[in-house]
Design an enzyme around this catalytic site. Sequence first.
Site, PDB file in Angstrom:
ATOM      1  N   GLU A  70      -6.843   4.807   7.193  1.00  0.00           N
ATOM      2  CA  GLU A  70      -6.607   6.644   6.791  1.00  0.00           C
ATOM      3  C   GLU A  70      -7.942   7.072   6.187  1.00  0.00           C
ATOM      4  O   GLU A  70      -8.338   8.068   6.322  1.00  0.00           O
ATOM      5  CB  GLU A  70      -5.372   6.659   6.128  1.00  0.00           C
ATOM      6  CG  GLU A  70      -4.069   6.332   7.088  1.00  0.00           C
ATOM      7  CD  GLU A  70      -2.982   5.786   6.356  1.00  0.00           C
ATOM      8  OE1 GLU A  70      -2.971   5.965   5.397  1.00  0.00           O
ATOM      9  OE2 GLU A  70      -2.287   5.265   7.025  1.00  0.00           O
TER      10      GLU A  70
ATOM     11  N   HIS B  38      -9.510   1.488   4.369  1.00  0.00           N
ATOM     12  CA  HIS B  38      -8.329   1.442   5.032  1.00  0.00           C
ATOM     13  C   HIS B  38      -8.546   2.472   6.134  1.00  0.00           C
ATOM     14  O   HIS B  38      -9.360   3.522   6.172  1.00  0.00           O
ATOM     15  CB  HIS B  38      -7.039   2.076   4.170  1.00  0.00           C
ATOM     16  CG  HIS B  38      -5.681   1.896   4.828  1.00  0.00           C
ATOM     17  ND1 HIS B  38      -5.485   2.898   5.785  1.00  0.00           N
ATOM     18  CD2 HIS B  38      -4.808   1.198   4.803  1.00  0.00           C
ATOM     19  CE1 HIS B  38      -4.339   2.962   6.225  1.00  0.00           C
ATOM     20  NE2 HIS B  38      -3.900   1.721   5.680  1.00  0.00           N
TER      21      HIS B  38
ATOM     22  N   GLY C  56       2.313   2.644  10.658  1.00  0.00           N
ATOM     23  CA  GLY C  56       3.189   3.986  10.466  1.00  0.00           C
ATOM     24  C   GLY C  56       3.852   4.114  11.807  1.00  0.00           C
ATOM     25  O   GLY C  56       4.578   5.298  11.857  1.00  0.00           O
TER      26      GLY C  56
ATOM     27  N   SER D 136       3.253  -1.926  10.294  1.00  0.00           N
ATOM     28  CA  SER D 136       4.614  -1.800  10.616  1.00  0.00           C
ATOM     29  C   SER D 136       5.348  -3.197  10.177  1.00  0.00           C
ATOM     30  O   SER D 136       6.283  -3.638  11.042  1.00  0.00           O
ATOM     31  CB  SER D 136       4.866  -1.121  11.811  1.00  0.00           C
ATOM     32  OG  SER D 136       4.580  -0.070  12.261  1.00  0.00           O
TER      33      SER D 136
ATOM     34  N   ASN E 210       0.891  -1.166  -0.089  1.00  0.00           N
ATOM     35  CA  ASN E 210       0.026  -0.068   0.066  1.00  0.00           C
ATOM     36  C   ASN E 210       0.849   1.360  -0.047  1.00  0.00           C
ATOM     37  O   ASN E 210       1.666   1.673   1.005  1.00  0.00           O
ATOM     38  CB  ASN E 210      -0.836  -0.235   1.401  1.00  0.00           C
ATOM     39  CG  ASN E 210      -1.600   1.129   1.438  1.00  0.00           C
ATOM     40  OD1 ASN E 210      -1.893   2.059   0.618  1.00  0.00           O
ATOM     41  ND2 ASN E 210      -2.383   1.397   2.580  1.00  0.00           N
TER      42      ASN E 210
HETATM   43  P1  PGA Z   1       2.824   0.700   7.618  1.00  0.00           P
HETATM   44  O1  PGA Z   1       1.081   0.702   6.911  1.00  0.00           O
HETATM   45  O2  PGA Z   1       3.569  -0.667   7.068  1.00  0.00           O
HETATM   46  O3  PGA Z   1       3.517   1.843   7.114  1.00  0.00           O
HETATM   47  O4  PGA Z   1       2.453   0.677   8.964  1.00  0.00           O
HETATM   48  C1  PGA Z   1       0.409  -0.382   6.761  1.00  0.00           C
HETATM   49  C2  PGA Z   1      -1.024   0.213   6.118  1.00  0.00           C
HETATM   50  O5  PGA Z   1      -1.288   1.218   6.499  1.00  0.00           O
HETATM   51  O6  PGA Z   1      -1.468  -0.559   5.380  1.00  0.00           O
END
Ligand code: PGA
Length: 250
Positions: free
Chosen positions: A98, A96, A174, A214, A10
């Site tokens: 976000e 997602h 993140g 992460s 992603n």
């Molecule tokens: P990240 O994001 O690996 O940067 O934690 C995962 C995601 O939001 O799909």
Amino acid sequence: MSRKKLIAANWKMYKDPAQTKEFFHGFLPMVAKHDRDEIVVCPPYIDLHAAIELVKGSKVAVGAQNVYWKTEGAFTGEISPTMLVAVGCTHVIIGHSERRQYFGETDDTVNLKLKAALEHGLTPIVCVGEVLEEREAGLTEDVLRRQCMRAFSTLSARKAAKLVVAYEPVWAIGTGKTATPEMASDAHVLIRGEAAKAFGDDFGAGLRILYGGSVKPENAKALMSQEEIDGALVGGASLDPKSFAAIVKY
Ligand code: PGA
């Protein structure tokens, strides 16, 4: 039941078409012989065309990060499932965290998007996951149950056949914090149970549930070795070809 793992990138709002080209030139040779897992890269909309041209002849698939539920109309700024199919997309991320946090997506819009994606033959990757306050308040199970139940609402097992779910604890996205493999497994068991309730035991047993939050080359193996974890949805660590290839080959 054996479930082929799916490792999905992603990219969020990173990379333009030139950077997309640069990524695939590095990445594709590194995974050319890799058959064990399915690989999907989900770049921003404006990179889809370039990405789809670049992966031709490889086993890497391309997905979008969002979709609207209507096929066309006066919906400024939106992209329809038929448009994604027309450009050569096979997968799409839906709901997602976000999108839920910053763009007003709800369990109901996730349900509409999921149904539209399935209707047009896309493989949807539906994201669910609790925020930190919910985990600390002991609400993780309730939240996951609600998100799954409402996402799966009014769908049949036959129509949902291509469904993939991603468990992404929001506090792990993140942040560098990862759910322990055991925490992720517990959540996956619960999600599988909800899918079994909605669509039957066989469907539940065959459903692929990815972990996201992460995921890095250093922790991919421990996570992917869990029986319950059927792949990964990778944000930050998917932007670099070497790092994403290392995760794919965990
Ligand atoms: P990240 O994001 O690996 O940067 O934690 C995962 C995601 O939001 O799909």
